[in-house]
Design an enzyme around this catalytic site. Sequence first.
Site, PDB file in Angstrom:
ATOM      1  N   GLU A  31       0.841  -1.206   0.000  1.00 47.60           N
ATOM      2  CA  GLU A  31       0.000   0.000   0.000  1.00 47.60           C
ATOM      3  C   GLU A  31       0.878   1.258   0.000  1.00 47.60           C
ATOM      4  OE1 GLU A  31      -3.519  -0.006   2.528  1.00 47.60           O
ATOM      5  OE2 GLU A  31      -2.971   1.995   3.201  1.00 47.60           O
ATOM      6  N   THR A  62      -3.834   4.902  -1.469  1.00 49.32           N
ATOM      7  CA  THR A  62      -4.874   5.392  -0.555  1.00 49.32           C
ATOM      8  C   THR A  62      -5.576   6.644  -1.102  1.00 49.32           C
ATOM      9  OG1 THR A  62      -3.281   6.714   0.662  1.00 49.32           O
ATOM     10  CG2 THR A  62      -3.691   4.491   1.476  1.00 49.32           C
ATOM     11  N   TYR A  63      -6.690   6.949  -0.438  1.00 49.00           N
ATOM     12  CA  TYR A  63      -7.534   8.078  -0.820  1.00 49.00           C
ATOM     13  C   TYR A  63      -7.615   8.994   0.387  1.00 49.00           C
ATOM     14  CZ  TYR A  63     -11.550   9.962  -3.498  1.00 49.00           C
ATOM     15  OH  TYR A  63     -12.408  10.718  -4.249  1.00 49.00           O
ATOM     16  N   ALA A  65      -8.529  11.953   3.197  1.00 52.66           N
ATOM     17  CA  ALA A  65      -9.776  12.318   3.850  1.00 52.66           C
ATOM     18  C   ALA A  65     -10.588  13.279   2.992  1.00 52.66           C
ATOM     19  CB  ALA A  65      -9.476  12.949   5.205  1.00 52.66           C
ATOM     20  N   GLY A 122     -14.609   5.588   5.037  1.00 54.90           N
ATOM     21  CA  GLY A 122     -13.776   6.748   5.336  1.00 54.90           C
ATOM     22  C   GLY A 122     -14.111   7.347   6.693  1.00 54.90           C
ATOM     23  N   TYR A 162     -11.281  -5.369  10.719  1.00 50.78           N
ATOM     24  CA  TYR A 162     -10.602  -4.847  11.915  1.00 50.78           C
ATOM     25  C   TYR A 162     -10.430  -5.952  12.953  1.00 50.78           C
ATOM     26  CZ  TYR A 162     -11.740  -0.546   9.577  1.00 50.78           C
ATOM     27  OH  TYR A 162     -11.835   0.442   8.628  1.00 50.78           O
ATOM     28  N   LYS A 182     -20.916  -7.184   3.090  1.00 48.94           N
ATOM     29  CA  LYS A 182     -20.046  -6.683   2.016  1.00 48.94           C
ATOM     30  C   LYS A 182     -19.762  -7.785   0.998  1.00 48.94           C
ATOM     31  CE  LYS A 182     -17.766  -3.062   4.736  1.00 48.94           C
ATOM     32  NZ  LYS A 182     -16.530  -2.600   5.357  1.00 48.94           N
TER      33      LYS A 182
HETATM   34  P1  FAD Z   1     -17.571   0.426   7.164  1.00 53.15           P
HETATM   35  O1  FAD Z   1     -17.242  -1.021   7.131  1.00 53.15           O
HETATM   36  O2  FAD Z   1     -18.440   0.959   6.118  1.00 53.15           O
HETATM   37  O3  FAD Z   1     -18.221   0.691   8.579  1.00 53.15           O
HETATM   38  C1  FAD Z   1     -18.576   2.006   8.977  1.00 53.15           C
HETATM   39  C2  FAD Z   1     -19.769   1.943   9.884  1.00 53.15           C
HETATM   40  O4  FAD Z   1     -20.902   1.479   9.137  1.00 53.15           O
HETATM   41  C3  FAD Z   1     -19.581   0.955  11.041  1.00 53.15           C
HETATM   42  O5  FAD Z   1     -20.204   1.467  12.176  1.00 53.15           O
HETATM   43  C4  FAD Z   1     -20.287  -0.292  10.548  1.00 53.15           C
HETATM   44  O6  FAD Z   1     -20.748  -1.070  11.598  1.00 53.15           O
HETATM   45  C5  FAD Z   1     -21.429   0.292   9.714  1.00 53.15           C
HETATM   46  N1  FAD Z   1     -21.825  -0.609   8.615  1.00 53.15           N
HETATM   47  C6  FAD Z   1     -21.141  -0.880   7.460  1.00 53.15           C
HETATM   48  N2  FAD Z   1     -21.837  -1.742   6.694  1.00 53.15           N
HETATM   49  C7  FAD Z   1     -22.958  -2.045   7.382  1.00 53.15           C
HETATM   50  C8  FAD Z   1     -24.053  -2.903   7.119  1.00 53.15           C
HETATM   51  N3  FAD Z   1     -24.138  -3.623   5.991  1.00 53.15           N
HETATM   52  N4  FAD Z   1     -25.025  -2.979   8.047  1.00 53.15           N
HETATM   53  C9  FAD Z   1     -24.970  -2.253   9.203  1.00 53.15           C
HETATM   54  N5  FAD Z   1     -23.955  -1.418   9.507  1.00 53.15           N
HETATM   55  C10 FAD Z   1     -22.971  -1.318   8.602  1.00 53.15           C
HETATM   56  N6  FAD Z   1      -9.510   5.746   5.117  1.00 53.15           N
HETATM   57  C11 FAD Z   1      -9.357   6.716   4.189  1.00 53.15           C
HETATM   58  O7  FAD Z   1      -9.842   7.845   4.370  1.00 53.15           O
HETATM   59  N7  FAD Z   1      -8.646   6.497   3.022  1.00 53.15           N
HETATM   60  C12 FAD Z   1      -8.092   5.275   2.753  1.00 53.15           C
HETATM   61  O8  FAD Z   1      -7.460   5.099   1.692  1.00 53.15           O
HETATM   62  C13 FAD Z   1      -8.230   4.228   3.713  1.00 53.15           C
HETATM   63  N8  FAD Z   1      -7.708   2.998   3.488  1.00 53.15           N
HETATM   64  C14 FAD Z   1      -7.924   1.993   4.411  1.00 53.15           C
HETATM   65  C15 FAD Z   1      -7.451   0.709   4.126  1.00 53.15           C
HETATM   66  C16 FAD Z   1      -7.670  -0.346   5.014  1.00 53.15           C
HETATM   67  C17 FAD Z   1      -7.153  -1.726   4.694  1.00 53.15           C
HETATM   68  C18 FAD Z   1      -8.377  -0.099   6.239  1.00 53.15           C
HETATM   69  C19 FAD Z   1      -8.594  -1.221   7.215  1.00 53.15           C
HETATM   70  C20 FAD Z   1      -8.855   1.177   6.524  1.00 53.15           C
HETATM   71  C21 FAD Z   1      -8.650   2.227   5.615  1.00 53.15           C
HETATM   72  N9  FAD Z   1      -9.136   3.521   5.851  1.00 53.15           N
HETATM   73  C22 FAD Z   1      -8.974   4.514   4.913  1.00 53.15           C
HETATM   74  C23 FAD Z   1      -9.803   3.840   7.132  1.00 53.15           C
HETATM   75  C24 FAD Z   1     -11.340   3.713   7.067  1.00 53.15           C
HETATM   76  O9  FAD Z   1     -11.861   4.640   6.154  1.00 53.15           O
HETATM   77  C25 FAD Z   1     -11.878   3.978   8.467  1.00 53.15           C
HETATM   78  O10 FAD Z   1     -11.501   2.968   9.352  1.00 53.15           O
HETATM   79  C26 FAD Z   1     -13.387   4.250   8.570  1.00 53.15           C
HETATM   80  O11 FAD Z   1     -13.678   4.675   9.895  1.00 53.15           O
HETATM   81  C27 FAD Z   1     -14.267   3.058   8.297  1.00 53.15           C
HETATM   82  O12 FAD Z   1     -14.318   2.722   6.974  1.00 53.15           O
HETATM   83  P2  FAD Z   1     -14.850   1.231   6.600  1.00 53.15           P
HETATM   84  O13 FAD Z   1     -15.004   1.126   5.149  1.00 53.15           O
HETATM   85  O14 FAD Z   1     -14.004   0.254   7.291  1.00 53.15           O
HETATM   86  O15 FAD Z   1     -16.276   1.311   7.317  1.00 53.15           O
END
Ligand code: FAD
Length: 312
Positions: A31, A62-63, A65, A122, A162, A182
Amino acid sequence: MNAPLELPPTALGPVARAGARGQSRLNVSFEFSPPKTEEAEENLWQAIRRLEPLNPEFVSVTYGAGGSTRERTHRTVVRMINETSLRPAAHLTCVEASRAEVDEVVQAYWDSGIRHIVALRGDPPGQIGGAYVPRTDGYLNGTELTAGIKAIAPFEVSVSLYPQIHPESPSIAHDIDVLKAKVDAGATRAITQFFFDVDGFLRFTDQVRKAGIDIPICAGIMPVTNFKGLRRMAEPCGIDIPFWLGNLFDGLDKDPDTRRLIACSVAAETCARLEEEGFSDFHFYTLNRADLVYAICRVLGVREAGAQGVLS
Ligand code: FAD
């Protein structure tokens, strides 16, 4: 040269056992972040060129904020497509963008030849761990974004996972349900947040597998060279930092060379242990530097395509 020292496997630690196995069949991915300056761009491309011959499964960019790196992320992955043999994935988030805006970015990736997106919700800009307020006309979370991407074109979609649960999550069971949703929406791979508790990681991924989720899980590996910086990064993300890691870095604030050797050693041991437990997919957070990750890959037997291990 001396003949190779024969030792029973039990006499070797996990790293030496990984070395003894010779060339490995591990899948690695790297990454990177989009560069901010010309000098940073130069450094990034040196790192990319150094790691490219290891034939990673994919590399990701990465993307920032709130979409702050939209142009730079796009430019970097497109240059990777045009100038390297790499298979780039673009990270994409839902933050501060309407569905139409996000869809436009997705379509532009497809038109540029990008076939893999890391779909994320995000964080609120400048506020990891703060309350997330979705836009009413935007994608709500990573699940909705995954479905939205798949509706546009048959991308490969990777999503987050996570090992110590997401800070907003009420439980492991909820996070596993989210991952299931997902996968149902079209995700084909999970990439984990970095972690240091290997036993906890193994217990967590065991629960994911028991829930019937069988997509590849890439273990996110962060080679740590700056312990203070790590604390700042890990705390809002809810990642535990074990006391032994603090001890290893204690007193080394002014000794970056030793810190780097320790970083390599800790990450290599983590990977070697996971490999012994059956893991074969490793995603390295490179911080746009190649040397540590290159060394760790060597330890694990990941070599330039066509290279042979001496004893393999
Ligand atoms: P999600 O999985 O969408 O979860 C967010 C919230 O929505 C949670 O409370 C979850 O419980 C809820 N939720 C999701 N889907 C559902 C569903 N189907 N039903 C009910 N509730 C649901 N951040 C950046 O800004 N840029 C990046 O490039 C970036 N790269 C990353 C790469 C990796 C490998 C990881 C692990 C994280 C990265 N992040 C990045 C950080 C990430 O954006 C944050 O951790 C953010 O807070 C959560 O994003 P997520 O897609 O994991 O959240």
